[in-house]
Design a protein around this motif. Structure first.
Motif, PDB file in Angstrom:
ATOM      1  N   ASP A  20      52.556  26.142  66.663  1.00 14.28           N
ATOM      2  CA  ASP A  20      53.252  26.433  68.206  1.00 14.28           C
ATOM      3  C   ASP A  20      52.123  26.673  69.199  1.00 14.28           C
ATOM      4  OD1 ASP A  20      55.703  25.970  67.053  1.00 14.28           O
ATOM      5  OD2 ASP A  20      56.110  28.246  66.549  1.00 14.28           O
ATOM      6  N   GLU A  21      51.022  27.419  68.877  1.00 12.05           N
ATOM      7  CA  GLU A  21      49.992  27.731  69.757  1.00 12.05           C
ATOM      8  C   GLU A  21      49.236  26.452  70.200  1.00 12.05           C
ATOM      9  OE1 GLU A  21      48.504  32.193  68.391  1.00 12.05           O
ATOM     10  OE2 GLU A  21      47.666  30.573  67.709  1.00 12.05           O
ATOM     11  N   ALA A  22      48.948  25.416  69.033  1.00 20.42           N
ATOM     12  CA  ALA A  22      48.312  24.501  69.500  1.00 20.42           C
ATOM     13  C   ALA A  22      49.276  23.547  70.166  1.00 20.42           C
ATOM     14  CB  ALA A  22      48.027  23.628  68.107  1.00 20.42           C
ATOM     15  N   GLY A  23      50.647  23.605  70.012  1.00 19.69           N
ATOM     16  CA  GLY A  23      51.601  22.879  70.722  1.00 19.69           C
ATOM     17  C   GLY A  23      51.715  23.336  72.278  1.00 19.69           C
ATOM     18  N   LYS A  24      51.489  24.570  72.466  1.00 21.16           N
ATOM     19  CA  LYS A  24      51.457  25.018  73.977  1.00 21.16           C
ATOM     20  C   LYS A  24      50.099  24.561  74.725  1.00 21.16           C
ATOM     21  CE  LYS A  24      54.221  29.072  73.212  1.00 21.16           C
ATOM     22  NZ  LYS A  24      54.270  30.633  72.863  1.00 21.16           N
ATOM     23  N   PHE A  25      49.042  24.841  73.951  1.00 23.59           N
ATOM     24  CA  PHE A  25      47.730  24.201  74.301  1.00 23.59           C
ATOM     25  C   PHE A  25      47.795  22.543  74.880  1.00 23.59           C
ATOM     26  CE2 PHE A  25      43.364  22.257  73.974  1.00 23.59           C
ATOM     27  CZ  PHE A  25      42.801  23.495  74.761  1.00 23.59           C
ATOM     28  N   LEU A  26      48.460  21.921  73.972  1.00 26.49           N
ATOM     29  CA  LEU A  26      48.619  20.580  74.248  1.00 26.49           C
ATOM     30  C   LEU A  26      49.794  20.049  75.153  1.00 26.49           C
ATOM     31  CD1 LEU A  26      47.688  19.063  70.665  1.00 26.49           C
ATOM     32  CD2 LEU A  26      46.254  18.811  72.642  1.00 26.49           C
ATOM     33  N   GLY A  27      50.620  21.095  75.319  1.00 27.51           N
ATOM     34  CA  GLY A  27      51.679  20.707  76.163  1.00 27.51           C
ATOM     35  C   GLY A  27      52.729  20.023  75.422  1.00 27.51           C
ATOM     36  N   VAL A  28      52.862  20.090  74.276  1.00 28.10           N
ATOM     37  CA  VAL A  28      53.955  19.526  73.324  1.00 28.10           C
ATOM     38  C   VAL A  28      54.667  20.821  72.589  1.00 28.10           C
ATOM     39  CG1 VAL A  28      52.930  17.377  73.123  1.00 28.10           C
ATOM     40  CG2 VAL A  28      52.657  19.152  71.581  1.00 28.10           C
ATOM     41  N   CYS A  29      55.560  20.450  71.758  1.00 21.60           N
ATOM     42  CA  CYS A  29      56.391  21.271  71.150  1.00 21.60           C
ATOM     43  C   CYS A  29      55.726  21.479  69.591  1.00 21.60           C
ATOM     44  CB  CYS A  29      57.816  21.129  70.801  1.00 21.60           C
ATOM     45  SG  CYS A  29      58.079  19.714  69.783  1.00 21.60           S
ATOM     46  N   ALA A  31      57.030  21.075  66.816  1.00 25.65           N
ATOM     47  CA  ALA A  31      57.275  20.027  65.812  1.00 25.65           C
ATOM     48  C   ALA A  31      56.492  18.956  66.069  1.00 25.65           C
ATOM     49  CB  ALA A  31      58.750  19.735  66.033  1.00 25.65           C
ATOM     50  N   THR A  32      55.964  18.649  67.231  1.00 29.44           N
ATOM     51  CA  THR A  32      55.193  17.326  67.471  1.00 29.44           C
ATOM     52  C   THR A  32      53.699  17.698  66.712  1.00 29.44           C
ATOM     53  OG1 THR A  32      56.420  17.021  69.902  1.00 29.44           O
ATOM     54  CG2 THR A  32      54.155  16.053  69.316  1.00 29.44           C
ATOM     55  N   VAL A  33      53.251  18.874  66.918  1.00 32.11           N
ATOM     56  CA  VAL A  33      51.874  19.064  66.259  1.00 32.11           C
ATOM     57  C   VAL A  33      51.999  19.091  64.754  1.00 32.11           C
ATOM     58  CG1 VAL A  33      50.288  20.837  65.834  1.00 32.11           C
ATOM     59  CG2 VAL A  33      51.227  20.541  68.265  1.00 32.11           C
ATOM     60  N   ARG A  34      53.361  19.334  64.139  1.00 33.62           N
ATOM     61  CA  ARG A  34      53.363  19.515  62.793  1.00 33.62           C
ATOM     62  C   ARG A  34      53.421  17.960  62.422  1.00 33.62           C
ATOM     63  NH1 ARG A  34      56.488  23.168  64.304  1.00 33.62           N
ATOM     64  NH2 ARG A  34      56.222  25.249  63.265  1.00 33.62           N
ATOM     65  N   GLN A  35      54.177  16.902  63.033  1.00 36.52           N
ATOM     66  CA  GLN A  35      54.039  15.414  62.690  1.00 36.52           C
ATOM     67  C   GLN A  35      52.686  14.763  63.124  1.00 36.52           C
ATOM     68  OE1 GLN A  35      56.616  13.720  61.936  1.00 36.52           O
ATOM     69  NE2 GLN A  35      54.997  12.082  61.099  1.00 36.52           N
ATOM     70  N   MET A  36      51.855  15.568  64.057  1.00 35.84           N
ATOM     71  CA  MET A  36      50.257  14.865  64.282  1.00 35.84           C
ATOM     72  C   MET A  36      49.499  15.481  63.183  1.00 35.84           C
ATOM     73  SD  MET A  36      50.402  16.048  68.085  1.00 35.84           S
ATOM     74  CE  MET A  36      48.924  15.438  68.850  1.00 35.84           C
ATOM     75  N   VAL A  37      49.974  16.702  62.651  1.00 36.96           N
ATOM     76  CA  VAL A  37      49.198  17.050  61.387  1.00 36.96           C
ATOM     77  C   VAL A  37      49.710  16.229  60.077  1.00 36.96           C
ATOM     78  CG1 VAL A  37      49.016  18.827  59.671  1.00 36.96           C
ATOM     79  CG2 VAL A  37      48.883  19.523  61.835  1.00 36.96           C
ATOM     80  N   ALA A  58      39.213  21.345  67.065  1.00 35.71           N
ATOM     81  CA  ALA A  58      39.959  20.158  66.678  1.00 35.71           C
ATOM     82  C   ALA A  58      41.058  19.766  67.734  1.00 35.71           C
ATOM     83  CB  ALA A  58      40.582  20.182  65.095  1.00 35.71           C
ATOM     84  N   VAL A  59      41.757  20.890  68.179  1.00 36.02           N
ATOM     85  CA  VAL A  59      42.632  20.753  69.059  1.00 36.02           C
ATOM     86  C   VAL A  59      41.932  20.312  70.418  1.00 36.02           C
ATOM     87  CG1 VAL A  59      44.600  21.703  70.423  1.00 36.02           C
ATOM     88  CG2 VAL A  59      44.461  22.117  68.150  1.00 36.02           C
TER      89      VAL A  59
END
Length: 72
Positions: A20-29, A31-37, A58-59
């Motif tokens: 979730d923190e990575a998502g906030k950094f990237l401006g996505v939710c 769940a999107t980061v989970r899919q990217m992983v 890495a982010v």
């Protein structure tokens, strides 16, 4: 035969972020980061039994790569 454990510096100086923190950094939710992983776009590691973390370095690298690709 015992497994030899070694301390490995996986994340450098950047630290670890939750998805979730990575998502906030990237401006996505998150769940999107989970899919990217899942897709292998961003590396992650398991902490404990179920928690996943991504290296902040890495982010940042992913974000810079996306910006560079958009500038082309």
């Amino acid at each position: 035969m015992a497994i030899k454990r070694q301390k490995v510096d996986v994340v450098g100086d950047g630290g670890l972020l939750t998805l979730d923190e990575a998502g906030k950094f990237l401006g996505v939710c998150g769940a999107t980061v989970r899919q990217m992983v899942r897709d292998g776009e961003i590396p992650s590691l398991v902490v404990g039994k179920r928690s996943r973390r991504v290296p902040k370095d890495a982010v940042i690298r992913y974000a810079n790569d996306q910006l560079a690709a958009g500038a082309r």
